[in-house]
Design an enzyme around this catalytic site. Sequence first.
Site, PDB file in Angstrom:
ATOM      1  N   CYS A 135       0.829  -1.207   0.000  1.00 48.82           N
ATOM      2  CA  CYS A 135       0.000   0.000   0.000  1.00 48.82           C
ATOM      3  C   CYS A 135       0.863   1.256   0.000  1.00 48.82           C
ATOM      4  O   CYS A 135       0.435   2.305  -0.485  1.00 48.82           O
ATOM      5  CB  CYS A 135      -0.935   0.006   1.203  1.00 48.82           C
ATOM      6  SG  CYS A 135      -0.097  -0.214   2.787  1.00 48.82           S
ATOM      7  N   HIS A 176      -1.047   1.010   7.557  1.00 49.38           N
ATOM      8  CA  HIS A 176      -1.584   1.009   6.194  1.00 49.38           C
ATOM      9  C   HIS A 176      -1.508   2.416   5.626  1.00 49.38           C
ATOM     10  O   HIS A 176      -1.619   3.403   6.354  1.00 49.38           O
ATOM     11  CB  HIS A 176      -3.039   0.522   6.223  1.00 49.38           C
ATOM     12  CG  HIS A 176      -3.707   0.502   4.883  1.00 49.38           C
ATOM     13  ND1 HIS A 176      -3.283  -0.327   3.855  1.00 49.38           N
ATOM     14  CD2 HIS A 176      -4.763   1.202   4.390  1.00 49.38           C
ATOM     15  CE1 HIS A 176      -4.052  -0.136   2.801  1.00 49.38           C
ATOM     16  NE2 HIS A 176      -4.959   0.787   3.096  1.00 49.38           N
TER      17      HIS A 176
END
Length: 998
Positions: free
Chosen positions: A454, A829
């Site tokens: 990510c 994330h």
Amino acid sequence: MDKILEAVVMSSYPNNVKQGLVRRVIEAAKQPMDSEQCWSMLELSTKLFLTGDTKYKREIGKEVLEVYGHYHPEEFEEFFNVRFLLSLLQEGYGPLGKRSHYVLDYIQLGLQFVLESPSANSIFNLLKIEVLRKVCERPSPKQCAKISKLLTQHPQCIPTGKHQILFCQQLIRCIGQFQCVSEGEEDIMEFLEQVNKVSGLLQRIWRTQTSAILPSLKELFSIISSTEEQEAPSNALASVVQFVPLELMDGVIRNLTNDDSITDVQMMTAISRMIDWISWPLGKNIDKWIIALLKGLAAVKKFSILIEVTLSKIEKVFSKLLYPIVREGALSVLQYMLLSFQHSHEAFHLLLPHIPRLVASLKKEDSNSATSSLEQLAELIHCMFFRFSGFPDLYEPVLEAVKALPIPNEDRIKHLLGQNAWTSQKNELACFYPRLASKSETGKIGLINLGNTCYMNSIIQSLFMASDFRHSVLNLAEGNSQPLMTKLQWLFAFLEHSQRPAISPESFLSASWPPWFTPGAQQDCSEYLKYLLDRLHEEEKTGKRIYQKLKESSFMSQAIEQHYLNKTLIEKMFGGKMMTKIRCLKCLNVSSREEAFTDLSLAFPPPDRHVLSTGSTSVLPVEEIGPQFIEPPGTPSQITGSPWIRRKPHVSGDRAANIVPVETLGFQEPGNQATPLNSNAVGMDSTKDPLLAFGEQTCSAKDSRSVPDLINYFLSPEKLTAENKYHCEKCASLQDAEKVAELTEGPHYLILTLLRFSFDPRTMRRKKILDNVSIPLVLKLPVLVAPEDSEDVWQRRKDRAAPSSSFVSIIYDLCSVVVHSGISSESGHYYCYSRECSDTVTHGQPRDGTPKPTSDKQLDFEIQWYLFNDTRVSFSSFESVSNVTSFFPKDTAYVLFYRQRPGRQSCPMHKAGAESSRPRGEPSLNKDLMEAISKDNILYLQEQEKEARNRAAYISALPKSPLWWRDFDRDKDDDSSSGGCSPAAGGGGSGSFHGLVF
């Protein structure tokens, strides 16, 4: 006597009168009488018991039978013979069409009086055969319950040997057809009691004959896995599983999941129906068997089954939390489903609309069960927030609903996620993600997460949304001199023209992968961005030059053209320059050095650092743009890393010299009139900026930092003393000195990295600074454009009244924000908010090749924001960007992209560069790239057609959802209800109870 009894029973006398007369007849029956009279009385009492049209008549028949069984055993045994029983069982009793329903009750009543008789064994053998025949005829639940009652009371009548296994299997098939046709609560309770009697008989048989268990379970699985039956088998089958010994579970599940004769469709059908059993109110261990089978399927990597079943059933499992009687089992299954479904956010996101209503319902119930379930549900939700961060707009209502509930710590969350995952090998699930049927409604394309990538996806999307850079990359001519740039061109082209909802950046990842990164581990997106830009820059420097079209630009002077042609694309788009000056405090000699940068790494000032502005910390009034004094930092801080700039350490000392601070546009406190720094230098009248109307909404709290605060801190002077003394060449010794950094060339795209990660010597780990930092939509950056004598600059700083004509405020518009969700750089994330800032834009209509000029007002408010989170792309807003940390403290802005706004204040080099790199219309791609995209789009359409056919066949095998799965639908339709609270309160009418079970 039989005539007297019949006359009394059939008379119209009141029941109390009848009862007295009957009592006399019964007392007389206890006396000795001849065989013929006994037979007459037995025939009459049998008739009354089996065909009596009232309960009273049947009770009289029962009493007489019991009297004759006790006082006339020989006659009763002779009457209650094998031939008579066979006739009753096979032909029934009574007129055709009105056969008695009480034959089994009659036989059970009579058996107690012949147990010791010579004919007992013959009767038992007859019943062993007849009860097997009966269950093969699929009797009603009531008749099955009577058979079970008979066999439970008289186990001698239970079939033996192979017949016993067959009997168990057929009894299970009977249960599979049980249906409760009434919605009355009394009828439902009676039905549940009947089912319990039947399943209780199986339990009794299994306890004495364990060899019958596995064949019975095989028959059960055959029933629930069948795809041929029109109607789904009854949930009453749940009552069977609860009696299977748990020590057999591992072996049973292992045999099932490794049986090659069971197709995926059959397995999916079976597990779907088992999950429906959660609604059975009297089942025990049902949840354990469901979870065991799900784990067994994961062990043999049947991920497609798990995914289909989870997505089709998880909402229905969730809805059962409304009912206290089945809540515990439903919550167990829900926990496993969510915690194991870690490859995609789909399952969790299906529940998001329902969570607030369920939480409200459980709070209203206010029971121990509801309180415990709320705490477990909140823990589960926070695990999902942790695993699937990056959806602030979706999560905000859920977070609001559970904000008062306990929050688990990160170790607990990691433990729960770690122990429930389907597999530790994430690549095994790669082919199942994403499950996206079509492109996002935004028209944008997502990027597939290839295993903690990510950090790369968010950077790629931010670069892609930098439209000037994207157009320049797409316009590159074919050539092999820049392999990484070519791969980026292909990636951008697919993001622009692919029909897929998301594409895989695998090829670009392998080409741009920093060699020190660990595969599969989370990385620092800022570090990746620096490495990527440096690679692209060095690659172009060593290869042939691009952008030969710049020579054709008639408005560029030869000097500017020659200077600009020496720059790489990265320098043109992201490169800026900074002048570092050091002044010896003894001889006042000033040395200076100019350095290039592609990003500014902004450290956080110490907590006691003086803030420039007099109002809100996110506001720097324009009046304060001029030279001013700034308090120096009081304590040392970290050394920040930029590829080409080394950040100064913090030192304590006296008040430093003044600097020109950064400012924001439109974020002034009410009443503070904004005035331009210099009418010739500032190309925008900030008093007319549209953001002024938005200021009250976006001003941060008094104790928060802002991006201008951090930039001002970066540019603030510092004292070099003690161990940091400066070696002055003129003095030829170490001396106290003062150091200041000044921007001399603003980049076209300004990249700001907020240095949130620092090393904590106490824990020996990198920690994250979670401070909220307000982000201005428009930023003014002071740039020194006219170099002058160093001594004069320092002299002017001593005189606050001196003009600051050497500084120009460059206006920048925010275009991307990369957000890090988590508390560590090694985990968490990344996702990003982006919008396309360009000089021309078409609002509200598709591009038609005639873009209209964009005013300042349009630029800020009419450009759509998007949220990029791996494969998911959604519409968003600047309000969401501004508030994300307020709602989700671990979600903090990390890397910011600003685009320089064209105007009189823009740098000449970047003006020329922006004009020359701006395409007229959409970039035209080279032939090979267009063919590759076209072929992939055709392939995708073929894949979609094939998947649609396979999925249709797959889904058609799933059992249809019974009508009792309407819990949340009822809530939607009934606005006057309390969110579906009535069943959860433990009461509810008969309708609600029926809705639960059937």
